[in-house]
Design an enzyme around this catalytic site. Structure first.
Site, PDB file in Angstrom:
ATOM      1  CB  CYS A  51      -0.991  -0.065   1.353  1.00 46.97           C
ATOM      2  SG  CYS A  51      -0.162  -0.020   2.675  1.00 46.97           S
ATOM      3  CB  ALA A  54       4.230  -0.673   2.265  1.00 48.15           C
ATOM      4  NE  ARG A  85      12.521  -1.625   1.249  1.00 43.24           N
ATOM      5  CZ  ARG A  85      13.039  -0.367   1.158  1.00 43.24           C
ATOM      6  NH1 ARG A  85      13.414   0.345   2.103  1.00 43.24           N
ATOM      7  NH2 ARG A  85      13.667   0.177   0.049  1.00 43.24           N
ATOM      8  CG  HIS A 183       7.777   4.750  -4.228  1.00 46.57           C
ATOM      9  ND1 HIS A 183       7.812   3.974  -5.158  1.00 46.57           N
ATOM     10  CD2 HIS A 183       8.222   3.967  -2.956  1.00 46.57           C
ATOM     11  CE1 HIS A 183       7.677   2.600  -4.756  1.00 46.57           C
ATOM     12  NE2 HIS A 183       7.878   2.523  -3.465  1.00 46.57           N
TER      13      HIS A 183
END
Lengths: 532, 921
Positions: A51, A54, A85, A183
């Site tokens: 999503c 994230a 991550r 992003h």
């Protein structure tokens, strides 16, 4: 029936039509490789996409070591993005490191009913009391956008109250169609509130930013080592192993190197407009790719000494790995691979696999846009839809003080024409005819393609890892590297080659028979009702 | 410590409800689930389940986008259901909501109805809706609520049959398999809900089916309404989520609820239930396993006794693991769950006390709704040496260098989390072996070094010891300090090794602080003179001053009872050197009796240059100097005045005098081989940035260790309102200064009259007769008179006059010994009732009560008994106990009864409590 049709066959007609557009049988001669990407996921299909939150918190902001990121929302999202991550960071003297931490406002039902702003403020008060961070970032999750908490006002309040930097990111999970929206949101705010604020003295004219490198498994460290060895100064890395101070100074570099185009191209373009720094798409995954990248960067700077040094370093690094690479190549030559990962890696890793004689027969992105598949020349033809329009697109003006140019206008123009800078050609041009590109490959399609194409290795993430393994196919994670790495540049290539060789030649596989070796492939039926 | 900072969750010890729902649904045969919300929820949950179980995890999402949040997500959900059916052909579909769906108020029931209306061809697929907003609970509640909605939604067939329903919380596949085998051995026909043992821990097959082929069959679920009974294996469940209770309420299926079969007692109980239900005896094999487990318990109890564990995770897991630890004499220092579960204390307090009392451990934590940051802080403070729980404790394990025994969910940094077993005697045996071995492993890594440091006497110095003794004796008579110094240098290392304040390896050695020094010659702004000096002692409780002779007698008494006594310290309550006559007299007396004991004293350093050589001659080997600044400007902010050679100096002059004497004094000591520790009180905004300079100076002067301490805010002192630095800041400062020189991390800020090891202060055992002669309140007067500044007396006089008008106070005291307040409120079988009047505490009567809490077995009705108990002491004004639970505290508060917790002599406690009451508005 070709492979794609056989996979699509199980779908009803509408899903069939939709998914067909996301699959391309590569044919570079006819130049008709149009693919549907960055559009909504079909509900109920088990997609591997994440999503917006994230993408924002997990991908772009997460690696910044001294950013104190508070996830504003109920507990789940913070928990699930905690240490999942492998962006490594080194503890620096005098710089806080919060990467091991997870901070959440842990909203409860009354907060959802009466609003969570008060709790967020209190959380900031407590954060200041306990940790005294110099930068706080607030990332919102789904319910926050719905109950109307003004996190940006809270950020302003915190900046005033504590004289710190506090930036809010409205990255509610439902925004956009995948991580990609996150992003973009992170990029916007970093350009707005961070980049350009530093005044570190940069003396080396061969100064670069390394954009879209998150230092997974130490990739960024290896890349930086190589660049420094040649004589470059890496001003900032977005955002692997970075501190806020590094990011603040990125406007002072003379070139931005873009590794992951998808997650960071907004910043690359915006700092070019605002500060005059061109960007170059690079690839440090693969030996030949790294060599080409290093030569391109040297060409940009156009310095004979630098060019000579570049060749020297290439020769030396190559020398140190050649023997290993040749051995591994002898073990891997002729194997085949399918890659489904990220928004850039599916392209990058094909180079490294080529070095080892492994050919890629299927590749796809989770959250890539059309330009990552087909190249930036398609951007004018991408129609904005409701989902992409919902993500703010910011514009900037040249900064009167900090705008600086390294190359003359003619040189710049020439390099642009040569597509050396400000250009990315996408994945498809590097793929052979007869191979496949599949966007947003879902769980079902993964299983079917693996059955039909029978690759030796499937590169993916953790969620599809076990489908491959259950199907008797070696799986290798390219998000987390299965606890290994670095895989970048010369030395990384050897690590990668060793890991793959070990995976293929482990005796364990000899006791497992691939299901498709014993069972017939599926028989499908044609679709009925019209739904999608 | 974070105290009541509760808005920022730092490192969560819980997940959200949808996680639990999705896990539960994996225990249903031919079921796939869809999460109604944005797709990240599904992706994140799949990711976490896949890393734990190492299996493919298929969870669909309705992939809501911004448009869905505006117009509702019905279209997406209906499409999603169709697509899911098309590819997976499920028999059952779980539809769970998320934060997003719940916040926009989606009516899932209506959507499912519509789906059936539009697609009658799918009528045979059971669609189960499970409301699961992420903000309404943790994964545990999610799991249980899923089961509840399953039995509520699946059409039931109430026709009676002989099967037994078994309902469980989230078990590991390995535990589930054990359970199934056990039931089969008993010959019990059962319906197990859910059963994820195969779907989430399957073998490598020739064909892989993405639709879970194992698990509880929906046709069996239908029959749950006709079962002969239900066994619900979870105790932390909220009634409203209980599938067993639903079956009872709706279909009259009786149910019984029990603990997870973990450890001896709970396995015994579980087997008893199964034997009764089946009418069959416990299988021989199981009995053998039991024997083996008990044998193992005995074999490893000696090592287990050293374990101080922190257990965290879901409530069921924490309760069961703690009970098993208790059986094995493993002390659960911290039992913590991220869920909101107030009952945890009630379930565990009695349990844990059986060990804590036996082992003389008086501080442990039972906490709910907690995050890892808090667990870490407690783990550090309570010297936890083992963690038991899921992978997310690995950061604590790394930071504090404590091993972690992994159990629970998620385990994503090791393989095989799904195969870990706790159930049955064998499961307990595996777990206990793992725990024991961690303790042994730790010992093996450290004990040689410890032994060497603490006990080994090097060849060349063993003879010196007796020489030193001889020299010391000689010195007391002849005072030849040159010779004495020579000897001391050679043995000082050994002395340090046995000094608990200087060597953290030496905490088993005891020390006695003898309070013979009431006067002080400087005035610190963080100090109020009627209390002990906060440089060395905890304020708030004043010490009874002893004469050198009394102190000597006390030393002799303690020495016989505390054999590991290695250090005599003089730590106030004033300054040892401001009372040098007494100090000298005492040390001389003791040295005559004990040639080996280490002398240690602490001082502000003002008189150090004057007495340093004499101290060395007296055999003092360790000196602590409190030096807060090496800049007179900063010092001037810390000290009100300095009384030097009969003159009072103020401001920077005072600070400069003090400083120059401190520097000169420390150098004199270190040059002669004396071990110098420097205490630095960290004062926010005053010396906090200056500390590294102080530390560097100490190093230059030859000090061995610095102890950066928290300021303890003393009511009435100048710095009363000064904000405290946080523990973290102190730790950071220590770490920073650690780069300069050795830092003390284990300081307890002991009382001036502390006796015993750092961990257990036994001073109240030794409070002697002079306590009777001078009750606490009067004692404060004495202190006031001793003080050179008479002003503190005034408010006390006012207080004293108030005492006369104060009416009688009745106090109920929880005591077992009748001398010390040494009992937990919940354990009291009779209260000692005291009457307080005019500064006197008089014993009135013993009042027997019904113990309201005798352990979890009888605790079901605890609340009523508590009410009864409170009625028993309803006429009292206050309760004084060693500890008291939050529940009783609130109830007592509502009745207007104050509660005090302490561990002290009863009379002193009553006086103290009375004083506290007087202070209340």
């Amino acid at each position: 029936m070709n492979v794609m049709n056989r996979v699509l066959d199980q779908y009803n007609s509408k899903v069939y039509k939709n998914r067909k557009e996301h699959m391309v049988g590569v044919n570079n001669n006819e130049n008709n490789n149009e693919i549907a990407a960055n559009v909504r996921t079909i509900p109920g299909i088990i997609s591997q996409r994440g999503c917006c939150y994230a993408g924002c918190k997990g991908v772009v902001l997460g690696p910044i070591k001294d950013a104190f990121i508070i996830t504003h929302g109920p507990i789940g999202c913070a928990f699930y993005s905690w240490g999942t991550r492998r962006h490594k960071a080194k503890k620096d003297e005098g710089v806080a490191n919060y990467l091991q931490y997870c901070f959440s406002t842990d909203l409860q039902e009354p907060d959802i009913v009466f609003g969570g702003e008060k709790k967020l403020k209190q959380a900031i008060v407590e954060a200041m009391e306990l940790f005294r961070p110099s930068t706080i970032m607030i990332c919102s999750t789904c319910p926050v956008g719905l109950i109307g908490d003004d996190i940006h006002a809270v950020a302003k309040w915190a900046e005033k109250e504590y004289e710190i930097k506090c930036i809010a990111f409205s990255c509610e999970g439902y925004k956009g169609v995948s991580q990609s929206a996150g992003h973009h949101i992170a990029n916007n705010q970093l350009v707005r509130y961070v980049i350009g604020e530093g005044d570190r003295k940069i003396t080396n004219k061969f100064s670069v930013n390394l954009l879209g490198e998150y230092n997974i498994g130490g990739d960024g460290w290896e890349t930086e080592r190589l660049l420094k060895r040649i004589g470059y100064e890496v001003v900032s890395t977005f955002t692997g192993n970075s501190s806020m101070d590094d990011l603040k100074n990125s406007h002072q570099a003379n070139l931005s190197l873009v590794q992951c185009h998808r997650s960071i191209n907004y910043i690359a373009e915006l700092i070019e407009t605002k500060y005059g720094i061109p960007w170059m798409k690079v690839n440090f995954i693969g030996v030949d790719a790294t060599i080409e990248t290093l030569r391109n960067v040297a060409r940009y700077f156009g310095d004979s000494e630098l060019t000579a040094r570049t060749e020297e370093v290439i020769a030396d690094e190559l020398d140190s790995i050649q023997e290993d690479m040749e051995y591994y190549k002898s073990k891997l030559k002729g194997k085949s691979a399918a890659i489904y990962v990220g928004g850039s890696r599916a392209h990058h890793y094909q180079f490294l696999l080529n070095d080892l004689g492994v050919h890629t027969i299927l590749a796809g992105y989770e959250f890539g846009h059309r330009e990552e598949y087909e190249g930036r020349e398609v951007i004018p033809f991408v129609k904005p839809d409701a989902d992409s329009k919902n993500i703010e697109s910011i514009t900037v003006e040249p900064d009167p003080e900090k705008y600086h140019v390294y190359l003359s206008e003619e040189d710049l123009k020439r390099l642009k024409e040569e597509k050396l800078i400000d250009y990315y050609g996408g994945m498809v041009k590097d793929m052979k005819d007869g191979t496949y590109m599949v966007d947003d490959l879902n769980h079902y399609e993964t299983e079917e393609f693996l059955k039909l194409l029978k690759p030796d290795i499937f590169f993916s993430g953790i969620k599809d890892k076990y489908v491959a393994q259950k199907s008797g196919i070696l799986s290798k994670q390219l998000h987390s590297y299965d606890y290994s790495g670095p895989y970048s540049c010369f030395r990384g290539a050897v690590n990668f080659a060793r890991d793959i060789t070990m995976g293929i030649y482990t005796p364990a596989w000899s006791y497992v028979k691939s299901p498709w070796k014993t069972a017939p492939v599926l028989s499908g039926s044609l679709g009925g009702e019209a739904v999608c | 410590m974070r105290g009541n900072l509760v808005n920022l969750n730092v490192n969560p010890c819980k997940m959200c409800m949808p996680m639990g729902v999705m896990t539960a649904m994996y225990g249903i045969k031919k079921c796939v689930s869809i999460l109604h919300g944005s797709q990240g929820c599904s992706t994140y949950i799949r990711r976490h389940m896949a890393t734990h179980y190492n299996e493919p995890v298929d969870i669909a999402s309705s992939s809501l986008t911004e448009e869905g949040t505006v117009y509702g997500g019905e279209k997406n959900l209906l499409q999603g259901l169709l697509n899911l059916i098309r590819v997976y052909h499920p028999e059952v579909i779980g539809v769970a909501t998320t934060c997003l769906a719940e916040t926009i108020g989606e009516d899932i029931g209506r959507m499912i109805e519509r789906f059936y209306e539009e697609h009658p061809e799918h009528k045979d697929i059971t669609i189960i809706k499970i409301p699961s907003a992420g903000y309404k609970g943790t994964q545990y509640e999610g799991f249980m609520t899923a089961l509840y909605h399953i039995v509520k939604t699946v059409p039931m067939n109430p026709e009676k049959h002989s099967k037994v329903n078994i309902i469980t919380g989230q078990l590991s596949p390995a535990d589930t398999r054990y359970l199934k085998e056990l039931l089969a051995e008993f010959g019990i026909e059962y319906i197990l809900l859910p059963d994820l043992s195969e779907n989430l821990d399957g073998g490598h097959l020739h064909t892989y089916s993405k639709l879970p082929q194992e698990g509880t069959d929906i046709r069996m679920i239908e029959k749950m309404a006709g079962a002969r009974m239900t066994i619900e294996i979870t105790i932390s469940i909220d009634e409203k989520n209980s599938a067993a209770k639903y079956l009872y309420d709706t279909y009259d299926v009786p149910y019984i609820r029990c603990n997870l079969p973990v450890g001896l007692r709970d396995n015994d109980e579980f087997l008893r239930i199964l034997a009764k239900v089946s009418g069959n005896a416990v299988p021989l094999k199981t009995l053998k396993e039991r024997e083996r487990y008990i044998d193992a318990m005995i074999d490893s109890h000696k090592y287990n006794g050293e374990a101080r564990v922190a257990i965290y995770g879901e409530p069921d897991f924490v309760v069961s693991t703690a009970r098993m630890c208790v059986e094995n004499g493993i002390m659960p220092m911290i039992t913590a769950t991220g869920s909101k579960y107030p009952k945890l204390r009630e379930l565990l307090e009695q349990e844990i006390m059986t060990v804590s009392e036996a082992f003389f451990i008086d501080d442990y934590k039972i906490i709910e709704d907690v995050d890892f940051q808090t667990i870490e802080e407690y783990a550090r403070d309570l010297k936890v040496n083992l963690l038991i729980g899921n992978s997310d404790g690995r950061r604590i394990s790394e930071t504090l260098e404590i091993p972690l025994v992994r159990r629970g969910f998620p385990i994503h940094d090791r393989m095989g989390g799904q195969r870990l077993r706790m159930f049955g005697y064998e499961g307990a045996l595996t777990l206990i072996d793992e725990i024991t071995n961690e303790i042994l492993g730790r010992k093996e890594r450290t004990f040689r070094e410890n032994l060497y440091q603490q006990y080994y006497i090097r060849e060349e110095s063993s003879t010196q010891i007796s020489e030193e003794a001889a020299a010391a004796v000689h010195n007391w008579e002849g005072d030849d300090s040159m010779e004495n110094e020579l000897v001391k240098r050679q043995t000082i290392e050994e002395k340090t090794a046995k000094h608990p304040c200087y060597n953290c390896q030496a905490h088993q050695y005891a020390r006695i602080h003898l309070p013979i020094a009431p006067k002080c010659n400087i005035s610190c702004n963080y100090c109020l003179r009627k209390y002990d000096c906060p440089n060395e002692s905890r304020p708030g409780v004043t010490t009874a001053i002893l004469s050198p002779k009394e102190a000597f007698l006390k030393f002799m008494e303690v020495k016989t009872k505390v054999p590991n006594l290695s250090v005599v310290g003089i730590a106030g309550p004033g300054d040892a050197l401001a009372n040098f006559t007494e100090t000298k007299a005492l040390l001389t007396l003791i040295r005559k009796e004990d040639k080996d004991i280490t002398f240690c004293l602490s001082t502000n350093g003002l008189m150090l240059p004057q007495y340093a050589n004499e101290l060395i001659a007296l055999g003092v080997s360790h000196v602590t100097v409190t030096m807060n600044a090496i800049d007179p400007k900063i010092g001037a902010q810390i000290y009100k005045y300095v009384d030097y050679m009969g003159t009072k100096y103020y401001g920077e002059t005072a600070a400069a005098i003090l400083l120059s004497n401190q520097l000169a004094g420390i150098r004199m000591l270190t040059e002669q081989g004396i071990i110098c520790k420097v205490n630095i009180v960290m004062l926010k905004g005053i010396n906090d940035h200056h500390i590294p300079e102080v530390v560097a100076k100490v190093k230059e002067l030859g000090g061995v260790i610095t102890n950066i301490m928290q300021m303890i805010p003393v009511k009435g002192s100048v710095f009363e309102e000064l904000p405290l630095v946080t523990n973290k800041e102190i730790m950071q400062m220590r770490v920073k200064c650690g780069e300069i020189m050795k830092q003390m991390y284990h300081c307890k800020q002991c009382r001036a009259d502390a006796i015993g090891t750092l961990d257990s202060d036994r001073s109240s055992e030794f409070q002697t007769g002079n306590q009777k002669e001078a009750p606490l309140v009067d004692k404060e007067y004495l202190d006031g008179m001793d003080s050179e500044n008479p002003s503190p007396r005034l408010p006390e006089e006012a207080e004293a006059s108030q005492q006369v008008t104060t009416p009688k106070l009745y106090m109920a005291v929880a005591t077992k010994s009748g001398i010390i307040v040494d009992q937990h409120f919940g354990q009291v079988s009779e209260f000692y009732v005291y009457e307080y009047t005019k500064g006197n505490a008089v014993f009135k009567e013993k009042r027997p009560v019904n113990q309201y809490c005798k352990g979890s077995a009888e605790c079901g009705e605890g609340t009523d008994k508590m009410d009864l108990l409170i009625q028993t002491i309803a006429d009292c004004d206050a309760v004084i106990a060693m500890r008291i639970g939050d529940g009783p505290k609130v109830k007592l508060g509502q009745k207007g009864i104050k509660t005090f917790t302490t561990y002290d002599k009863i009379e002193a406690s009553v006086l103290w409590a009375a004083n506290e009451i007087k202070k209340l508005p």
